[in-house]
Scaffold this motif. Structure first.
Motif: not given
Length: 218
Positions: A79, A110-112, A116, A191
């Motif tokens: 992500g 960080n698209n999680n 954002y 991560l």
């Protein structure tokens, strides 16, 4: 959680960072003691200050090589999206008509996260010397270079991360330089460890003024 061990005792994980100043690679960022993702970004998104000026870049030979390797090979799963900014992007300096121009500027998203998180990284390629108008070697990027220290502090205050590689590391171990950038991003965004590359450039001692002119450049 992912942890990264780099030359000179630099350790980056979810809770701590010890800055290395005696070796390349060197990483400079906010919150050296008790670092956490919250300290870097605050409670909401885009706290890394975006570039706000343009300059005329004069990229070095090995900077171009690393830039191309990043463009081709720096892919972070989980992500994360990475944008390689155009070379002219730079940062205004108060009371100065000349901005700071990163060698290579990266924008990492960080698209999680619903709000954002955006991080900017300045990747620098440090040469030991340059030539003056008379063809004499002039040491640069020395361990006691106060201008360089001020520059790194400026970017840190804007919540950027500065990564410095020596010219020799980029020339001989380009892929491992890209690995270090990759793994640093993995650690910052906490991560999975399985994504780590875990192979980095060989440590190189940062040179003094006297040592710089004796170094053979690739």
């Amino acid at each position: 959680m992912a942890k990264l061990l780099v030359s000179g005792g630099l350790i980056l994980g979810s809770v701590a960072l010890i800055e290395s100043v005696a070796f390349w690679p060197a990483v400079f960022m906010v919150g050296l003691a008790g670092f956490s993702i919250g300290m870097l970004f605050g409670s909401s998104g885009d706290n890394s200050k975006a570039p706000d000026a343009k300059s005329r870049p004069r990229p070095g030979k090995w900077e171009k090589k690393l830039r191309q390797a990043i463009k081709n090979d720096l892919v972070v799963r989980g992500g994360i999206s990475i944008e390689l900014l155009e070379r002219s992007k730079s940062m205004k300096i108060e009371k100065s008509k000349y901005p700071y121009l990163p060698d290579i500027a990266l924008k990492v998203l960080n698209n999680n996260i619903s709000d954002y998180v955006c991080l900017y990284i300045d990747v620098e390629v440090d040469e030991p010397w340059t030539l003056d108008k008379n063809g004499n070697k002039m040491p640069i990027h020395t361990i006691d270079d106060n201008k360089q220290k001020s520059r790194d502090s400026f970017f840190r205050e804007k919540n950027w991360i500065v990564i410095r590689f020596s010219e020799q590391q980029v020339y001989y171990e380009t892929d491992k330089c890209v690995n270090l950038i990759h793994d640093l991003i993995i650690c910052i965004f906490q991560l999975n460890d399985s994504l780590l590359k875990s192979t980095y450039p060989s440590p190189q001692k940062r040179w003094s003024w006297q040592e710089a002119v004796k170094i053979e450049r690739p």
